[in-house]
Design a protein around this motif. Structure first.
Motif, mmCIF file in Angstrom:
data_model
loop_
_atom_site.group_PDB
_atom_site.id
_atom_site.type_symbol
_atom_site.label_atom_id
_atom_site.label_comp_id
_atom_site.label_asym_id
_atom_site.label_seq_id
_atom_site.Cartn_x
_atom_site.Cartn_y
_atom_site.Cartn_z
ATOM 1 N N UNK A 136 4.245 2.944 11.911
ATOM 2 C CA UNK A 136 3.606 3.650 10.800
ATOM 3 C C UNK A 136 4.612 4.068 9.726
ATOM 4 N N UNK A 137 5.884 4.185 10.087
ATOM 5 C CA UNK A 137 6.898 4.602 9.113
ATOM 6 C C UNK A 137 7.351 3.446 8.211
ATOM 7 N N UNK A 138 6.936 2.231 8.531
ATOM 8 C CA UNK A 138 7.307 1.053 7.743
ATOM 9 C C UNK A 138 6.390 0.901 6.532
ATOM 10 N N UNK A 139 6.822 0.078 5.584
ATOM 11 C CA UNK A 139 5.960 -0.284 4.448
ATOM 12 C C UNK A 139 4.823 -1.160 4.968
ATOM 13 N N UNK A 140 3.612 -0.955 4.430
ATOM 14 C CA UNK A 140 2.437 -1.747 4.805
ATOM 15 C C UNK A 140 1.888 -2.425 3.563
ATOM 16 N N UNK A 141 1.241 -3.563 3.783
ATOM 17 C CA UNK A 141 0.750 -4.408 2.700
ATOM 18 C C UNK A 141 -0.705 -4.783 2.960
ATOM 19 N N UNK A 142 -1.409 -5.164 1.895
ATOM 20 C CA UNK A 142 -2.801 -5.609 2.007
ATOM 21 C C UNK A 142 -3.000 -6.837 1.131
ATOM 22 N N UNK A 143 -3.999 -7.624 1.492
ATOM 23 C CA UNK A 143 -4.357 -8.816 0.724
ATOM 24 C C UNK A 143 -5.873 -8.991 0.830
ATOM 25 N N UNK A 152 2.190 13.645 5.955
ATOM 26 C CA UNK A 152 3.644 13.654 6.145
ATOM 27 C C UNK A 152 4.069 14.954 6.786
ATOM 28 N N UNK A 153 5.154 14.901 7.546
ATOM 29 C CA UNK A 153 5.799 16.088 8.069
ATOM 30 C C UNK A 153 6.812 16.537 7.033
ATOM 31 N N UNK A 203 0.832 -1.200 0.000
ATOM 32 C CA UNK A 203 0.000 0.000 0.000
ATOM 33 C C UNK A 203 0.869 1.253 0.000
ATOM 34 N N UNK A 204 1.862 1.280 0.892
ATOM 35 C CA UNK A 204 2.801 2.396 0.945
ATOM 36 C C UNK A 204 4.154 1.891 1.395
ATOM 37 N N UNK A 205 5.193 2.645 1.007
ATOM 38 C CA UNK A 205 6.567 2.262 1.331
ATOM 39 C C UNK A 205 7.039 2.870 2.639
ATOM 40 N N UNK A 206 8.313 2.646 2.948
ATOM 41 C CA UNK A 206 8.925 3.215 4.142
ATOM 42 C C UNK A 206 8.997 4.736 4.010
ATOM 43 N N UNK A 207 8.721 5.443 5.100
ATOM 44 C CA UNK A 207 8.881 6.891 5.136
ATOM 45 C C UNK A 207 8.991 7.350 6.580
ATOM 46 N N UNK A 208 10.121 7.922 6.932
ATOM 47 C CA UNK A 208 10.314 8.454 8.278
ATOM 48 C C UNK A 208 9.488 9.716 8.509
#
Length: 107
Positions: free
Chosen positions: A82-89, A103-104, A28-33
């Motif tokens: 929350x800063x990690x990549x998340x996945x869905x199935x 995002x900040x 769904x989304x990648x890593x982002x600090x």
């Protein structure tokens, strides 16, 4: 990024995204600090599972069905996960999942 910046919403921006989810783990989304919050809607059809796990199988993590109320995941409540990549199935077929990321901005 400090917690005071997050609480004040200082220098934040957002983006709305839609991702087609299938029967294999879909990112769904990648890593982002810099990510501070995600608001997830239920899928447009079917039932999905969501988690920060690239080997996600259906039934693990957060499960959402079409028509469910949105879920908000915020860094001040749930921390750095929350800063990690998340996945869905999804259990069968495909479905579109919508979400809004905040995002900040970098100083």
């Amino acid at each position: 990024m400090c917690m005071e910046d997050i609480r004040l919403g200082r220098g934040t921006y957002g983006q709305f995204r839609s991702v087609a989810v299938s029967t294999t783990a879909t990112q769904l989304w990648g890593n982002s600090q810099d990510r501070t919050r995600v608001i997830l809607t239920g899928p447009r059809s079917g039932i999905i599972s969501i988690a920060p796990n690239p080997s996600l199988i259906f039934g693990e993590g957060i499960t959402m069905a079409a028509g469910d109320r949105p879920i908000e995941i915020a860094i001040e409540r749930y921390g750095k996960i929350l800063t990690q990549a998340w996945f869905a199935i999804i259990s069968a077929g495909t479905a579109t999942n919508d979400f809004f990321e905040l995002f900040l901005t970098k100083q």
